[in-house]
Scaffold this motif. Sequence first.
Motif, PDB file in Angstrom:
ATOM      1  N   LYS A  42      41.541  93.106  -8.214  1.00 19.49           N
ATOM      2  CA  LYS A  42      41.256  92.917  -6.597  1.00 19.49           C
ATOM      3  C   LYS A  42      41.933  94.922  -6.437  1.00 19.49           C
ATOM      4  CE  LYS A  42      43.070  91.782  -2.643  1.00 19.49           C
ATOM      5  NZ  LYS A  42      44.142  90.841  -1.449  1.00 19.49           N
ATOM      6  N   MET A  43      43.073  94.925  -7.118  1.00 20.66           N
ATOM      7  CA  MET A  43      43.439  96.286  -6.933  1.00 20.66           C
ATOM      8  C   MET A  43      42.592  97.484  -8.088  1.00 20.66           C
ATOM      9  SD  MET A  43      46.330  97.878  -6.329  1.00 20.66           S
ATOM     10  CE  MET A  43      47.321  96.890  -5.811  1.00 20.66           C
ATOM     11  N   THR A  44      42.409  96.745  -8.834  1.00 19.13           N
ATOM     12  CA  THR A  44      40.975  98.098  -9.290  1.00 19.13           C
ATOM     13  C   THR A  44      40.434  98.432  -8.268  1.00 19.13           C
ATOM     14  OG1 THR A  44      42.050  97.279 -11.543  1.00 19.13           O
ATOM     15  CG2 THR A  44      39.496  98.479 -11.545  1.00 19.13           C
ATOM     16  N   GLN A  45      40.047  97.693  -7.412  1.00 18.97           N
ATOM     17  CA  GLN A  45      38.686  97.520  -6.611  1.00 18.97           C
ATOM     18  C   GLN A  45      38.893  97.977  -5.908  1.00 18.97           C
ATOM     19  OE1 GLN A  45      35.351  96.541  -7.083  1.00 18.97           O
ATOM     20  NE2 GLN A  45      35.198  97.258  -4.721  1.00 18.97           N
ATOM     21  N   GLN A  46      40.215  97.667  -5.148  1.00 19.74           N
ATOM     22  CA  GLN A  46      41.083  99.088  -3.989  1.00 19.74           C
ATOM     23  C   GLN A  46      40.900 100.086  -4.151  1.00 19.74           C
ATOM     24  OE1 GLN A  46      44.452  95.325  -2.171  1.00 19.74           O
ATOM     25  NE2 GLN A  46      45.200  97.599  -2.339  1.00 19.74           N
ATOM     26  N   ILE A  47      41.576 100.701  -5.356  1.00 20.64           N
ATOM     27  CA  ILE A  47      41.383 102.302  -5.691  1.00 20.64           C
ATOM     28  C   ILE A  47      40.229 102.952  -6.623  1.00 20.64           C
ATOM     29  CG2 ILE A  47      42.260 103.617  -7.452  1.00 20.64           C
ATOM     30  CD1 ILE A  47      44.871 102.478  -5.584  1.00 20.64           C
ATOM     31  N   MET A  48      39.491 102.482  -6.049  1.00 14.11           N
ATOM     32  CA  MET A  48      38.023 102.341  -6.496  1.00 14.11           C
ATOM     33  C   MET A  48      37.390 102.598  -5.438  1.00 14.11           C
ATOM     34  SD  MET A  48      36.145 101.010 -10.234  1.00 14.11           S
ATOM     35  CE  MET A  48      36.770 101.713 -11.912  1.00 14.11           C
ATOM     36  N   SER A  49      37.529 102.134  -4.473  1.00  8.52           N
ATOM     37  CA  SER A  49      37.197 101.761  -3.239  1.00  8.52           C
ATOM     38  C   SER A  49      37.800 103.088  -1.912  1.00  8.52           C
ATOM     39  CB  SER A  49      36.667 101.167  -2.054  1.00  8.52           C
ATOM     40  OG  SER A  49      38.524 100.230  -1.607  1.00  8.52           O
ATOM     41  N   GLY A  50      38.760 103.669  -3.186  1.00 12.49           N
ATOM     42  CA  GLY A  50      39.565 105.185  -2.235  1.00 12.49           C
ATOM     43  C   GLY A  50      40.536 104.515  -0.997  1.00 12.49           C
ATOM     44  N   CYS A  51      41.003 103.252  -1.442  1.00 15.78           N
ATOM     45  CA  CYS A  51      42.821 103.131  -0.653  1.00 15.78           C
ATOM     46  C   CYS A  51      43.760 103.193  -1.548  1.00 15.78           C
ATOM     47  CB  CYS A  51      42.476 101.380  -0.248  1.00 15.78           C
ATOM     48  SG  CYS A  51      40.649 100.590   0.635  1.00 15.78           S
ATOM     49  N   ASP A  52      44.913 102.945  -0.570  1.00 13.86           N
ATOM     50  CA  ASP A  52      45.876 102.523  -2.117  1.00 13.86           C
ATOM     51  C   ASP A  52      46.564 101.036  -2.384  1.00 13.86           C
ATOM     52  OD1 ASP A  52      47.407 101.622   0.379  1.00 13.86           O
ATOM     53  OD2 ASP A  52      47.813 103.346   1.100  1.00 13.86           O
ATOM     54  N   CYS A  53      47.787 101.350  -2.591  1.00  7.02           N
ATOM     55  CA  CYS A  53      47.285  99.854  -3.134  1.00  7.02           C
ATOM     56  C   CYS A  53      47.914  99.008  -2.283  1.00  7.02           C
ATOM     57  CB  CYS A  53      49.268  99.877  -3.769  1.00  7.02           C
ATOM     58  SG  CYS A  53      49.832 100.991  -5.406  1.00  7.02           S
ATOM     59  N   ASP A  54      48.555  99.192  -1.386  1.00  8.72           N
ATOM     60  CA  ASP A  54      48.384  98.052  -0.336  1.00  8.72           C
ATOM     61  C   ASP A  54      46.931  98.204   0.845  1.00  8.72           C
ATOM     62  OD1 ASP A  54      51.285  98.198  -0.829  1.00  8.72           O
ATOM     63  OD2 ASP A  54      51.314 100.089   0.507  1.00  8.72           O
TER      64      ASP A  54
END
Length: 342
Positions: free
Chosen positions: A307-319
Amino acid sequence: MKTEIAAWFSLLFATKNNILKVSDSKNAKKAKKEGTMFGYVRADKPYLYMKDDVLYRAMYCGVCKGIGQVCGQTARIGLSYDVTFLSAIMHNILGLDVKIEKQHCLTHCIRARQMAEVDELTRQLGALNTTLVYYKYTDDIEDGDRGRGKRLWFKKGFKRVKKAYPEIERIVRENLAKQAQIEKAKTDSVDRAADATAKMLSEFSDYALGEKATANTRNLFYAVGKWIYLIDALDDYDKDLKKGAYNPFVLAYNAPCKQALLSGEHGEEVRYIFHAIFFDIRENLGGITLRYNSDLTDNILLRGLPKMTQQIMSGCDCDGRKTKERRKAEKADKSAKKENTK
């Protein structure tokens, strides 16, 4: 009593002046920026059972108290949930029962919280946490960045670690030195770039698990360490490109920005790198005997990291918040669409 009061005011002063903050769900981005740990190892909260959330929070407090016992009170401000994850899975592998009871501490002196009792493993993890923070600021100072004042908060704790746990200090020091050599050599191989950090976590697992260490545990922690290094590099792609700082993805693919990298011809290759890591994690986790319920560690490893990997790849930060670069890209897209409709 005077010592406790002095420690309380030291801790309060440090937190108030943003010297360093722990990476919980509210300020993990700040902690990552300051460099405590990376702050990427998170549970997937919607799928986390309440019992496991209580356990995780209690173990977080337990590691914090462990840092205080080994390194002194001021070193507690460097705590992160990354090390708490290590506590959760290593206690399970070793079959160490975690005793939890309501207690007070320096930061929760009015309202008692569920806290795990401190044991030897918790103290070792506290020593690891402080050593990582200390060497992080040492590296910043050598690179000409700020960090000299912040490092002072961990200097006494670091000295205590060198005396009480010299092997932990050696593992961190030697592998971080190898990491520095890799980065100075401008290595463009993503796998080689992550090797030193991955080996550091793998070697520490051998040390902490002792006789319970196996090829599966060694490979599992290697994979987790590799993921931490690479997800941080991917997250910092645009910032490192702008500053001219070392980043293996920049050197390997030379895309103009992270979005272009992931949407271009090398996007699938980058995704495959992370899918391969998740495969290694699943395979090795399946070969490890866990003595207690594995719901918490399964949630973090099998759901939280992807989930964190997908967040970072989609242009979001850790939160999960949109990064500055993503907001700029979306704004540019809207402007382009308006121009096309005219």
